[in-house]
Design a protein around this motif. Sequence first.
Motif, PDB file in Angstrom:
ATOM      1  N   MET A   1       0.829  -1.196   0.000  1.00 28.23           N
ATOM      2  CA  MET A   1       0.000   0.000   0.000  1.00 28.23           C
ATOM      3  C   MET A   1       0.868   1.253   0.000  1.00 28.23           C
ATOM      4  O   MET A   1       0.552   2.210  -0.696  1.00 28.23           O
ATOM      5  CB  MET A   1      -0.908  -0.056   1.244  1.00 28.23           C
ATOM      6  N   GLN A   2       1.910   1.218   0.798  1.00 20.74           N
ATOM      7  CA  GLN A   2       2.839   2.347   0.894  1.00 20.74           C
ATOM      8  C   GLN A   2       3.479   2.617  -0.476  1.00 20.74           C
ATOM      9  O   GLN A   2       3.638   3.776  -0.863  1.00 20.74           O
ATOM     10  CB  GLN A   2       3.915   2.022   1.942  1.00 20.74           C
ATOM     11  N   GLU A   3       3.809   1.565  -1.199  1.00 23.22           N
ATOM     12  CA  GLU A   3       4.429   1.694  -2.522  1.00 23.22           C
ATOM     13  C   GLU A   3       3.448   2.340  -3.512  1.00 23.22           C
ATOM     14  O   GLU A   3       3.835   3.182  -4.314  1.00 23.22           O
ATOM     15  CB  GLU A   3       4.865   0.312  -3.013  1.00 23.22           C
ATOM     16  N   LYS A   4       2.201   1.974  -3.439  1.00 20.22           N
ATOM     17  CA  LYS A   4       1.190   2.534  -4.336  1.00 20.22           C
ATOM     18  C   LYS A   4       0.963   4.015  -4.037  1.00 20.22           C
ATOM     19  O   LYS A   4       0.768   4.812  -4.952  1.00 20.22           O
ATOM     20  CB  LYS A   4      -0.113   1.758  -4.221  1.00 20.22           C
ATOM     21  N   LEU A   5       1.029   4.383  -2.768  1.00 21.38           N
ATOM     22  CA  LEU A   5       0.902   5.798  -2.403  1.00 21.38           C
ATOM     23  C   LEU A   5       2.084   6.595  -2.951  1.00 21.38           C
ATOM     24  O   LEU A   5       1.911   7.712  -3.449  1.00 21.38           O
ATOM     25  CB  LEU A   5       0.817   5.968  -0.888  1.00 21.38           C
ATOM     26  N   LYS A   6       3.274   6.025  -2.877  1.00 20.68           N
ATOM     27  CA  LYS A   6       4.463   6.709  -3.417  1.00 20.68           C
ATOM     28  C   LYS A   6       4.329   6.875  -4.921  1.00 20.68           C
ATOM     29  O   LYS A   6       4.660   7.927  -5.473  1.00 20.68           O
ATOM     30  CB  LYS A   6       5.727   5.914  -3.086  1.00 20.68           C
ATOM     31  N   GLN A   7       3.836   5.845  -5.604  1.00 18.46           N
ATOM     32  CA  GLN A   7       3.653   5.934  -7.054  1.00 18.46           C
ATOM     33  C   GLN A   7       2.606   7.002  -7.392  1.00 18.46           C
ATOM     34  O   GLN A   7       2.771   7.768  -8.341  1.00 18.46           O
ATOM     35  CB  GLN A   7       3.216   4.580  -7.613  1.00 18.46           C
ATOM     36  N   LEU A   8       1.547   7.000  -6.597  1.00 16.55           N
ATOM     37  CA  LEU A   8       0.491   7.993  -6.809  1.00 16.55           C
ATOM     38  C   LEU A   8       1.025   9.405  -6.591  1.00 16.55           C
ATOM     39  O   LEU A   8       0.760  10.316  -7.392  1.00 16.55           O
ATOM     40  CB  LEU A   8      -0.695   7.716  -5.883  1.00 16.55           C
ATOM     41  N   GLU A   9       1.785   9.608  -5.553  1.00 18.70           N
ATOM     42  CA  GLU A   9       2.386  10.917  -5.287  1.00 18.70           C
ATOM     43  C   GLU A   9       3.351  11.312  -6.402  1.00 18.70           C
ATOM     44  O   GLU A   9       3.395  12.475  -6.814  1.00 18.70           O
ATOM     45  CB  GLU A   9       3.106  10.893  -3.932  1.00 18.70           C
ATOM     46  N   LEU A  10       4.108  10.351  -6.886  1.00 19.34           N
ATOM     47  CA  LEU A  10       5.037  10.621  -7.987  1.00 19.34           C
ATOM     48  C   LEU A  10       4.269  11.014  -9.247  1.00 19.34           C
ATOM     49  O   LEU A  10       4.629  11.981  -9.942  1.00 19.34           O
ATOM     50  CB  LEU A  10       5.909   9.389  -8.254  1.00 19.34           C
ATOM     51  N   LEU A  11       3.208  10.298  -9.547  1.00 19.21           N
ATOM     52  CA  LEU A  11       2.381  10.635 -10.709  1.00 19.21           C
ATOM     53  C   LEU A  11       1.753  12.019 -10.556  1.00 19.21           C
ATOM     54  O   LEU A  11       1.712  12.808 -11.507  1.00 19.21           O
ATOM     55  CB  LEU A  11       1.294   9.582 -10.911  1.00 19.21           C
ATOM     56  N   ILE A  12       1.262  12.317  -9.356  1.00 20.04           N
ATOM     57  CA  ILE A  12       0.668  13.627  -9.101  1.00 20.04           C
ATOM     58  C   ILE A  12       1.721  14.719  -9.261  1.00 20.04           C
ATOM     59  O   ILE A  12       1.468  15.760  -9.873  1.00 20.04           O
ATOM     60  CB  ILE A  12       0.014  13.666  -7.703  1.00 20.04           C
ATOM     61  N   SER A  13       2.901  14.466  -8.752  1.00 19.22           N
ATOM     62  CA  SER A  13       3.995  15.432  -8.861  1.00 19.22           C
ATOM     63  C   SER A  13       4.345  15.676 -10.332  1.00 19.22           C
ATOM     64  O   SER A  13       4.530  16.818 -10.768  1.00 19.22           O
ATOM     65  CB  SER A  13       5.208  14.929  -8.096  1.00 19.22           C
ATOM     66  N   LYS A  14       4.443  14.602 -11.114  1.00 19.00           N
ATOM     67  CA  LYS A  14       4.741  14.733 -12.549  1.00 19.00           C
ATOM     68  C   LYS A  14       3.627  15.487 -13.265  1.00 19.00           C
ATOM     69  O   LYS A  14       3.884  16.317 -14.129  1.00 19.00           O
ATOM     70  CB  LYS A  14       4.930  13.362 -13.178  1.00 19.00           C
ATOM     71  N   MET A  15       2.390  15.177 -12.886  1.00 16.68           N
ATOM     72  CA  MET A  15       1.243  15.830 -13.504  1.00 16.68           C
ATOM     73  C   MET A  15       1.248  17.337 -13.202  1.00 16.68           C
ATOM     74  O   MET A  15       1.017  18.163 -14.085  1.00 16.68           O
ATOM     75  CB  MET A  15      -0.062  15.208 -13.010  1.00 16.68           C
ATOM     76  N   VAL A  16       1.541  17.698 -11.954  1.00 14.40           N
ATOM     77  CA  VAL A  16       1.593  19.110 -11.568  1.00 14.40           C
ATOM     78  C   VAL A  16       2.716  19.821 -12.322  1.00 14.40           C
ATOM     79  O   VAL A  16       2.540  20.935 -12.836  1.00 14.40           O
ATOM     80  CB  VAL A  16       1.751  19.255 -10.038  1.00 14.40           C
ATOM     81  N   THR A  17       3.865  19.161 -12.432  1.00 12.92           N
ATOM     82  CA  THR A  17       4.993  19.735 -13.156  1.00 12.92           C
ATOM     83  C   THR A  17       4.632  19.935 -14.624  1.00 12.92           C
ATOM     84  O   THR A  17       4.901  20.989 -15.217  1.00 12.92           O
ATOM     85  CB  THR A  17       6.233  18.827 -13.032  1.00 12.92           C
TER      86      THR A  17
END
Length: 86
Positions: A1-17
């Motif tokens: 679950m922790q790994e999926k949250l990190k991936q989600l945060e990374l995707l969100i970060s890329k999307m914001v960028t």
Amino acid sequence: MQEKLKQLELLISKMVTRQQALQDENDALKARIRVLENGAEKWKETDGEVRALKEWKKNAQTVLKRLAVKLEKEIAKAQEEEQKIV
């Protein structure tokens, strides 16, 4: 679950960028459009001035041609008068 949250945060970060990059590009394009619109307005003004100057030149040339013809006639008359006197 922790790994999926990190991936989600990374995707969100890329999307914001990516979204910020697109916004910056959009702002640059809007600025370019304003510059082009201003250039187009100046061109239209200049084009109108050029047309007016061409019309003035045409009219001035017509007047000068008429004056030249009148001057030639007057010179010819003066030369005829001089020939009659002599």
